[in-house]
Every structure is written in C-alpha cells, then in structure tokens.
Design a protein around this motif. Structure first.
Motif, PDB file in Angstrom:
ATOM      1  N   GLN A 224      -5.975   5.684   4.960  1.00  0.00           N
ATOM      2  CA  GLN A 224      -4.579   5.669   4.522  1.00  0.00           C
ATOM      3  C   GLN A 224      -3.683   6.412   5.518  1.00  0.00           C
ATOM      4  OE1 GLN A 224      -5.150   7.322   0.593  1.00  0.00           O
ATOM      5  NE2 GLN A 224      -5.001   5.322  -0.398  1.00  0.00           N
TER       6      GLN A 224
ATOM      7  N   SER B 171      -4.266  -6.182  -0.097  1.00  0.00           N
ATOM      8  CA  SER B 171      -3.180  -6.192  -1.075  1.00  0.00           C
ATOM      9  C   SER B 171      -3.056  -4.818  -1.720  1.00  0.00           C
ATOM     10  CB  SER B 171      -3.422  -7.271  -2.137  1.00  0.00           C
ATOM     11  OG  SER B 171      -4.602  -7.000  -2.867  1.00  0.00           O
ATOM     12  N   SER B 172      -4.179  -4.082  -1.778  1.00  0.00           N
ATOM     13  CA  SER B 172      -4.150  -2.683  -2.212  1.00  0.00           C
ATOM     14  C   SER B 172      -5.442  -2.017  -1.766  1.00  0.00           C
ATOM     15  CB  SER B 172      -3.996  -2.574  -3.734  1.00  0.00           C
ATOM     16  OG  SER B 172      -5.146  -3.072  -4.391  1.00  0.00           O
TER      17      SER B 172
ATOM     18  N   ASP C 208      -7.274   2.064  -2.427  1.00  0.00           N
ATOM     19  CA  ASP C 208      -7.191   3.458  -2.841  1.00  0.00           C
ATOM     20  C   ASP C 208      -8.605   3.975  -3.041  1.00  0.00           C
ATOM     21  OD1 ASP C 208      -8.069   2.463  -5.314  1.00  0.00           O
ATOM     22  OD2 ASP C 208      -6.013   2.287  -6.076  1.00  0.00           O
TER      23      ASP C 208
END
Length: 652
Positions: A616, A542-543, A545
């Motif tokens: 990423q 969902s995320s 970083d």
C-alpha cells in the motif's frame, strides 16, 4: 509391486550441522523453484554466486564457492541443500544472488518431441549474460548468527514470475524473482548430496556438493541413522542397522545422497550459577544442547575430541539455542558406478521397443564429469542382467526390467557411446536402473472404489503428446491408476483435475497402468495464478487490504497471461462471472514478495499483513504493477483463491 511400494517411505535419520566455529554460527541454505504455468522441459542456468548481506547492506559470507549449473525444472518438487557455511556473528538482511545465462539451456514444452529452444533476453531485448538480484528476508525476522547457533535460510526461484515467453521470437524475457525467508517456504523434501567423510554404526558425516557439482560447498553434515532408514548402496537395498553397516564399510569421499525434511527449532534457557566447570567430550554426536544443573550451559560437540568450559555467570542471563535437524527417509550411494566408469543417465521413458528405451532430453553424467543435457532422443539398452530397483525400496526383491514402462522416471547406469547417427546410447545390460517416482497429471474420466481412470495431460514433467505408448498396454486417454490403500476419492470426480505420484506398472501388462502412493485433487493441488499487465498499471486491483485482494478482470489491461492453472485445468480470468478474491492461507508456511524491476531487488515478508502494508505504501499512484503470481488452493465455484505465496512485480 505393491509389496515393494508399501515399504518405500520409512522415516527418519537425524542430521545436524557438524562443525560450528566458537565465535560464529552456521546457516543451512536451501534452494527450490516455484513452477510456472508455462511448461519448461529444461531450465538450466548457472548459479554464479550467493552472498549474504549484513543489515547495513555490506557483502559478507559466500554461500557457494564456485558456479553451479542448476536445472530449475528438477527442483520444483524438492529443495536442494546448498551448504552450511560458518557465518560470523551479526545480523543479516538477505543475500545477493547472481545467475549466469551466458550458456543457458531453456526449452519450452509446446507438446512436440523436441520442444522449443529459447534465448534468454533482458527487458530491453538484449541477450542476457549475468543477472543479479538482491533479496531481503522479512525485516522482523532477519538472519541472526550467534556463537554455536544454527539457522536455515530458504530460497525459491519463481519460474512464473521471472520469465515471460515470446514464441514468435523464441525468446524468454528474464527478470529474476527469488523469494527468501528464515522460515520454511513449503513442505518439500530436501536433498543433500556430498562426499562421505566418516561413518560407523551410529553416525554418518558428509560434505555438501549441491546439484551434482564437482566442487565441494561449505560446511559438513552429521547424521545419526534410525532403524527405519532405507538405503540403496550400489544397487543393493537395506533398512536400518544393516544399511548403516554397509555405509561404514565404504571408503572416504564416496558420494552419498540423502532425502528428508529440515526442521529449525529454538529454545531459551536461563543461566543463574556463578561456578565454572569443564567437561571433556570425546564421543562423536549430533548438535544437541547438553544441560547440567547447576550450572546450566549449552555446548556443541563434534566428531573430534574437544574440551568445553562453562563460563562464569554472575547475573541471570537468558540465552537462545537454535538448531537445524534433518529427518531423512532415504540414503543413496552409487559409488560402484563411479569406480567402474559407468555413466548415469536420467529422464522419463517416452517409448519402449523390446529392451530399448527412448528418453527425451535426458541428463547425462559421465564418470568424473559434470551433468550435461542431451537434447533429442537418447537410447538405453537393458537386458536380463540389468539390476532394477525402486527409489526408497527397503526390502530385497527380484524386479524385472519389464517394470520399466512408458512414463517411468529412471536413473540408468551403464556404458555410454554414440550411434552412427550421433545419438547417445547407454548400454545398461550389465548395469542397473533405478525407478524414481513419476508424477502424472490428468482429468478423471471414471472412478472406482480404489481406482481412477484418467485422460493424461503430462507425465514426468512432459506433455503427454511426446510419449509413444505402443506396446505398453496403456492408453493415455484411458489410463488406469490403482491405489493401495485407497485414499479419499470423494473430490476426484469425473471431470476433476488430479495429480498422482507413484510408479508405472509393468510394460505390456494392461490396466491398471499405474500404482499411486499419493493423490492430489482440486482441494489439495497447489493452483498457480499468473497475471501480466500490459505496460503496467497503477491500479492493479479493485481493492486490496489486510483481509484480501480482489482482481477485476473486466477492467484490467491484462497482458498475455491471465490464468489460474489447477493441475491440468486452465481457468481464464477474463470472462469469469465473479471477480477472483485472494486471501492468505492458514496453517501453511509461505512467503509474500515484492519485486522491483529497475533496482533488481526483492522484498520478502512472512505474513500477508506485512506484505499488504508495504505494498500500500509502494503503490503510490505513479509506481506501476507489471505482473503477479500466487500459489495456493482455488475454489472454482466461488472464484476464491487461498494463497500461501504471492509475488508482485513493480516497475521501479
């Protein structure tokens, strides 16, 4: 028992790379395995080759001179030293590793006595023979080999990430994922096995023969003992100088095994003088910097007389000295067993009747031969004349064969034969048995001031349902564990999963049934997160970083695995009230890896931020993630996972 176990874990020996060529460096290579939430009884495959690759991708130094069979289930709690080869000067990005599955023996632990034998297949379902994978170390910390320098390369085979089991077809789909780093991957003990080259009262030198191979690997190791080093030499135990004197009296090529911890260090020095000096070094010593001001120079001495000349220095120059040392706690020598033609059998005692022990799926090494797996039940006979010792024992003590109980992990030495039904029978009545440490997993059912009662789920790496405790005085659902001294039990509350390591108490002695030297509770157990995505997904999180990764079980197209294993406690990710959040652990060695299915490559990073930055870039909307694993501490109440290791597989 308590008197003996209190003496078991003394420190240290100091080991260093013995010989480094003048224009080359040396690299100490270790191999371990990361366990899987899918329990394997055995995972025996051939490590056909490990070859370093230069920074330009060219093949270079071979680490292993010959194929070696490895049971990866036996190295989840330790690392094996593969060799210390001389490496030409240069920069190396990683290694190509070839695994041989053509004669693999892979058995899944389904709780039955024999387990389930699995056939290794590739992604297309075809029987697997050779599997090659190219692994790279962190690009910011490559392997740099320089004259008279030593470094360590750590490798880890991830059993969970590499294997997907299909019990309907009795197959395991293998896509090898091997992590690599120039830093330690964990704090596991290291095992060095090799022939004795030379020894006196102050030094021990051995070769390297990993995984009980019959072929010598590359490189030699020099050892300087301490007063607290423990020795077991042909069944007799010693500590310090007395043990080293016994080592010095042994003939060359006697097989020797050392356990301990590797440490790699670097230091800088500045050369400013313009003079030249010559020093003759004739005393055997370990690899250490020798400084003489002025001038300042770093020399490496070996066990043979050498002459070292300090070069003329015309301008200030900064040099870095890298060394690898090995602080060891135990030395084992089993030479008498070899000379008398004894076989060695190792495994976990699953049952005992009188003086006969039952061992399931034992490993048998006949004199002068390679180790073989013996599926099914192997029998071991002991008697009043059987010599019994504890691993790491430093003080002589009379130990009865009654000390061998159900759940004991043993190495037995004796004469091997076959019964009329074809079972292997090892007669150790005139031989000996060494008791190794046992790990037991379970859930706490009661807590005392210095004791725990457990409902056991496994012992010695086997499901508890495969053990017969008849006559042992122990009940697996009410298994008593004592500690001396008592550890902090505040997190070992009723219902909590724990892992204890130590030795079983005497057969038929009643509770407590186990004397533990270490305890892992939910705050210290290395939890394992394993996730598969059916068909792959372009958006696995969902995320994600540089601070965290957040899973979304409700929206994810999970495959057959979606769980966190904390010792014996299994947490299903589906249905959790809070989305699991993965953050990088602090203060621990680790590695973060990106595997590529099609190219058979693995990128490795020493920091979480570098791993995320690369991930990423690669998760670009078309590349799919197919699986993920993580190792670390999991907090059930907050669904927070602090990871020291993360792997993710991509389909490219």
């Amino acid at each position: 028992m308590r008197h003996v176990t209190s003496k078991l874990f003394a420190v240290p020996l100091f080991l260093a790379v013995l010989t480094i060529a003048a224009c080359s460096g040396s690299t100490v290579v270790t191999l371990t395995a990361t366990p899987s939430s899918d329990p394997f009884i055995t995972y025996r495959v051939g490590v056909a080759s490990i070859q370093l690759q230069t920074s330009s991708g060219k093949p270079s130094t071979m680490i292993l001179p010959a194929e070696t069979t490895v049971d990866f289930t036996k190295v989840t709690d330790l690392s094996e030293l593969l060799g210390a080869p001389t490496v030409p000067k240069g920069t190396y990005s990683g290694a190509e590793i070839t695994l041989d599955y053509s004669a693999a023996q892979i058995i899944y632990d389904d709780g039955s006595l024999d387990g389930v034998a699995l056939t290794a297949v590739d992604a297309s379902g075809k029987a697997l023979a050779l599997a090659r994978v190219t692994v790279s170390v962190d690009p910011s910390d490559p392997l740099r080999s320089a004259a008279k320098q030593a470094s360590r390369l750590s490798l880890s085979f991830n059993l969970a990430a590499s294997n997907l089991i299909n019990l309907s077809n009795d197959t395991v789909t293998v896509t090898p994922l091997i992590s690599a780093s120039m830093q330690p991957l964990d704090a596991k003990q290291v095992r060095l096995n090799g022939p004795l080259l030379s020894a006196n009262n102050s030094v021990l030198a051995t070769g390297v023969m990993p995984f009980d191979s019959t072929t010598a690997a590359l490189g030699d190791i020099s050892t300087q003992p301490s007063d607290t080093t423990t020795y077991e030499i042909n069944g007799f135990v010693f500590t310090g100088a007395a043990g080293q004197a016994q080592i010095a009296a042994l003939p060359a090529n006697t097989m020797t095994t050392v356990f301990g911890t590797l440490t790699a260090t670097s230091s800088a020095s500045i050369l400013t003088d313009t003079s030249t000096s010559t020093d003759a070094v004739t005393t055997p010593t370990t690899t250490t910097p020798t400084t003489t001001p002025p001038p300042t120079t770093t020399t490496t001495t070996t066990t043979t007389p050498t002459t070292t000349t300090t070069p003329i220095v015309t301008t200030p120059t900064t040099t870095t000295t890298s060394t690898v040392t090995f602080t060891a706690s135990q030395v084992l020598v089993d030479g008498t067993a070899q000379s008398e033609g004894f076989a060695r059998l190792s495994g976990t005692v699953s049952a005992r009747s009188g003086n006969t022990l039952g061992i399931e799926d034992a490993t048998l090494t006949q004199s002068g031969a390679t180790a073989t797996l013996e599926p099914g039940t192997t029998l071991v006979n002991v008697g009043p004349s059987t010599l019994v010792t504890f691993f790491g024992q430093g003080v002589e003590a009379a130990i009865s064969t009654q000390q061998i109980s159900v759940g004991s992990v043993i190495e037995a030495f004796g004469t091997a034969s076959n019964t009329s039904t074809g079972q292997v029978l090892l007669d150790a009545t005139a031989g000996r048995v060494r008791l190794d440490q046992t790990s037991a997993l379970g859930v706490v059912t009661a807590q005392g001031s210095s004791t725990l009662t457990l409902d056991l789920t496994s012992m010695g790496g086997r499901a508890i349902s495969s053990f017969d405790f008849t006559g042992s005085g122990a009940a697996p659902t009410q298994y008593g564990v004592e500690f001396n001294p008592a550890p902090d039990l505040s997190n070992s509350t009723v219902g909590a999963p724990v892992i204890v390591s130590g030795f079983t108490n005497s057969f038929a002695s009643g509770s407590p049934n186990f004397s533990a030297s270490t305890l892992l509770d939910p705050t210290t157990i290395n939890a394992q997160l394993v996730v598969d995505w059916s068909g792959g997904t372009a958006a696995p999180f969902s995320s994600f970083d540089t601070s965290s990764i957040v899973l979304d079980p409700a929206s994810s197209n999970f495959g057959q695995r979606h769980e966190i294993l904390i010792g014996s406690q299994l947490v299903n990710l589906v249905g959790l009230a809070t989305n699991p959040t993965i953050t990088p652990g602090t203060g621990s060695a680790g590695v973060f890896s990106i595997g590529h299915v099609v190219s058979s490559t693995v990128e490795n990073f020493e920091t979480y931020s570098a791993f995320i930055t690369q991930l990423q870039t690669e998760l670009n909307g078309t590349t799919l993630a197919t699986g993920m694993t993580a190792i670390g501490q999991y907090t059930t109440s907050t669904a927070a996972f602090s990871a020291t290791s993360i792997t993710i597989f991509l389909n490219n």
